[in-house]
Design a protein around this motif. Sequence first.
Motif, short mmCIF file in Angstrom:
data_model
loop_
_atom_site.label_atom_id
_atom_site.label_comp_id
_atom_site.label_asym_id
_atom_site.label_seq_id
_atom_site.Cartn_x
_atom_site.Cartn_y
_atom_site.Cartn_z
N GLN A 1 -9.78 6.43 5.58
CA GLN A 1 -10.96 6.81 4.80
C GLN A 1 -12.25 6.33 5.20
OE1 GLN A 1 -9.47 5.34 0.90
NE2 GLN A 1 -8.62 7.31 0.44
N PHE B 1 -0.98 -0.36 6.27
CA PHE B 1 -1.07 -1.68 5.47
C PHE B 1 0.28 -2.49 5.25
CE2 PHE B 1 -5.79 -0.76 3.61
CZ PHE B 1 -6.20 -1.81 4.69
N LEU C 1 -12.79 -1.86 1.21
CA LEU C 1 -11.38 -2.51 0.98
C LEU C 1 -11.19 -2.88 -0.48
CD1 LEU C 1 -11.06 -4.54 4.39
CD2 LEU C 1 -9.88 -2.63 3.84
N GLU C 2 -12.11 -3.55 -0.91
CA GLU C 2 -12.20 -4.03 -2.40
C GLU C 2 -12.14 -3.12 -3.16
OE1 GLU C 2 -14.54 -7.69 -2.71
OE2 GLU C 2 -13.22 -9.03 -1.37
N SER C 3 -12.68 -1.79 -3.02
CA SER C 3 -12.52 -0.74 -4.15
C SER C 3 -11.37 0.15 -3.75
CB SER C 3 -13.74 -0.14 -3.85
OG SER C 3 -13.91 0.67 -2.59
N GLY C 4 -10.37 -0.33 -2.86
CA GLY C 4 -9.10 0.43 -2.70
C GLY C 4 -8.92 1.18 -1.41
N ALA C 5 -10.09 1.49 -0.77
CA ALA C 5 -10.17 2.51 0.44
C ALA C 5 -9.34 1.88 1.69
CB ALA C 5 -11.59 2.73 0.98
N ASN C 6 -8.98 2.90 2.21
CA ASN C 6 -8.22 2.34 3.51
C ASN C 6 -8.80 2.88 4.75
OD1 ASN C 6 -7.21 5.35 4.31
ND2 ASN C 6 -6.15 5.15 2.67
N PRO C 7 -8.28 2.14 6.00
CA PRO C 7 -8.98 2.29 7.25
C PRO C 7 -9.14 3.88 7.62
CG PRO C 7 -7.25 0.51 7.19
CD PRO C 7 -7.10 1.38 6.00
N THR D 1 -16.08 -4.49 3.39
CA THR D 1 -15.40 -5.36 2.44
C THR D 1 -15.39 -4.68 1.34
OG1 THR D 1 -16.26 -7.62 3.82
CG2 THR D 1 -15.43 -7.79 1.43
N ALA E 1 -8.52 -4.26 -5.37
CA ALA E 1 -9.35 -3.36 -6.11
C ALA E 1 -8.93 -3.32 -7.62
CB ALA E 1 -9.29 -2.07 -5.53
N TYR F 1 0.93 -1.15 -0.10
CA TYR F 1 0.00 0.08 -0.10
C TYR F 1 0.89 1.42 0.09
CZ TYR F 1 -4.61 2.18 0.67
OH TYR F 1 -5.64 2.67 0.26
N LEU G 1 -6.09 1.59 -8.80
CA LEU G 1 -5.02 1.51 -7.58
C LEU G 1 -4.00 2.14 -8.01
CD1 LEU G 1 -5.52 -1.70 -5.63
CD2 LEU G 1 -5.64 0.76 -4.59
N PHE H 1 -9.69 -10.14 1.54
CA PHE H 1 -10.51 -9.42 0.62
C PHE H 1 -9.83 -9.44 -0.72
CE2 PHE H 1 -8.25 -6.15 2.93
CZ PHE H 1 -7.93 -5.17 1.92
N LEU H 2 -10.67 -9.19 -1.75
CA LEU H 2 -10.00 -9.06 -3.07
C LEU H 2 -9.43 -7.62 -3.44
CD1 LEU H 2 -13.00 -10.97 -5.05
CD2 LEU H 2 -10.69 -11.86 -4.37
N ARG I 1 -15.42 3.53 -5.23
CA ARG I 1 -14.90 3.57 -3.83
C ARG I 1 -15.89 4.72 -3.14
NH1 ARG I 1 -9.13 5.23 -3.73
NH2 ARG I 1 -8.90 3.48 -5.13
#
Lengths: 336, 110
Positions: free
Chosen positions: B78, A155, B70-76, B67, A202, A150, A207, A199-200, B43
């Motif tokens: 955000q 992360f 996270l799976e759209s690229g966000a971070n904790p 989920t 993005a 990341y 990204l 999780f999968l 996202r």
Amino acid sequence: MRDNNSAIIQNGKYNFQEKLTKNSLSLPPSSIETLQVNITLKCNQACLHCHVDSSPKRTEQMEKITVDKCLEILSNHKEIKNIDITGGAPELNPHFDYLVIEAKKLDKHVMVRHNLTITIDGDPTTGESKKYLPEFYSKHSVEVISSLPYYQEYFTDKQRGRGVFNKSIDSLKLLNDQGYGNENSDLKLDLVYNPAGAFLPASQQSLEQDFKKELWEKFGLKFNNLYTITNMPIHRFREQLERLGNYDEYMEKLINAFNPTAANGVMCRSLLSVSYDGKLFDCDFNQMLGMQIYNIEPMTVFNFDIDLLLKRKIRFDSHCFGCTAGNGSSCGGATV
Amino acid sequence: MNYYESKDLGRFAEVGKFKPDLMKKFFDYYNAATNTDGALSKREKALIALAISHFKQCPYCIEAYTTASLESGANPDQMTEAIHVAASMAAGMNLVHGVQMLNILEKSGV
């Protein structure tokens, strides 16, 4: 969902072959374009997601005779255009420089899975410095492919260990200083993202935009491509999933995200994986699970037969759902 | 047995066992609104949905959109900011009713 997957999930096993059959898919080898060579399991890091179970304590490494055999294969087969050198931290094998230099003499495209921190840390057991690496890579036009989970510390350090993010940033600066990462440069620097948990990934494209913006604005860093990779439910990552009671849930997530287009593009159709002791596998994951390619006898670099290998049946198992989920996953990122 | 079971989220579509046409219309609309890149990215939509999930305190939605974020690229960071937006809106909605209280107080001569 449960009805659709009933033939796929039986007695806690996840049947990848059944999924292929249901989707009328057959995935024979298409070519051998890349020889991916794992030359050591030793690493200066011990990452949570590492499917190789690498750490400073591992001692397995490829011997010179096996390195030479790999070079002979590359020399004899023009159709194998790429050598992808991995580990562990491959730079910890004493024959690493030799392998790179000789592979370049054969006019092969050389990729190295470089963990960035090895340049800063050096050899974890001998203390030998590895600060020469950025210049060495530049001199030999190596494509550098580096994990950076990341663009933020949280992360990255959670997955790869405390302090790894800052060391990775320092190491990326050294590569940029050598000319790596510029848009029009031949010196390619690619980063690899993999999710910090169950999780999968993005979208690779979105990204990559985020990584480029954040790394440039915060650190003045450049790179070429971002590859997104799905976490494979084997070894350390599987143990973590099981410890958290998430394994079955994660497998169902992968199965539900099965994408036939991604399946058609799986890397094992055009790649061969070589272990430190010269055994041949369909991919690095099969290598770590001990699923050696087996024709009449177990295949190694010492009985290498490209015609037989192109006729082989690729060995699939439940972990293969990791490469076929969503936008697909390979050592070169998404496949869709 | 709990009223909320995590695995029940996977059975959402079974609500269409009766009157499936209505459920199909819902899912078509829901997917079009939440699961596509449009003027807002997936996202951004996931983070809005995560905030609403907390506002409405729906355990299924919190799981799904943690989920999805996270799976759209966000971070904790955000994601946490998104739920603070929801929480502060909830607090503001309570507090703004204080004006009603002030109106009554004034009317009462206090």
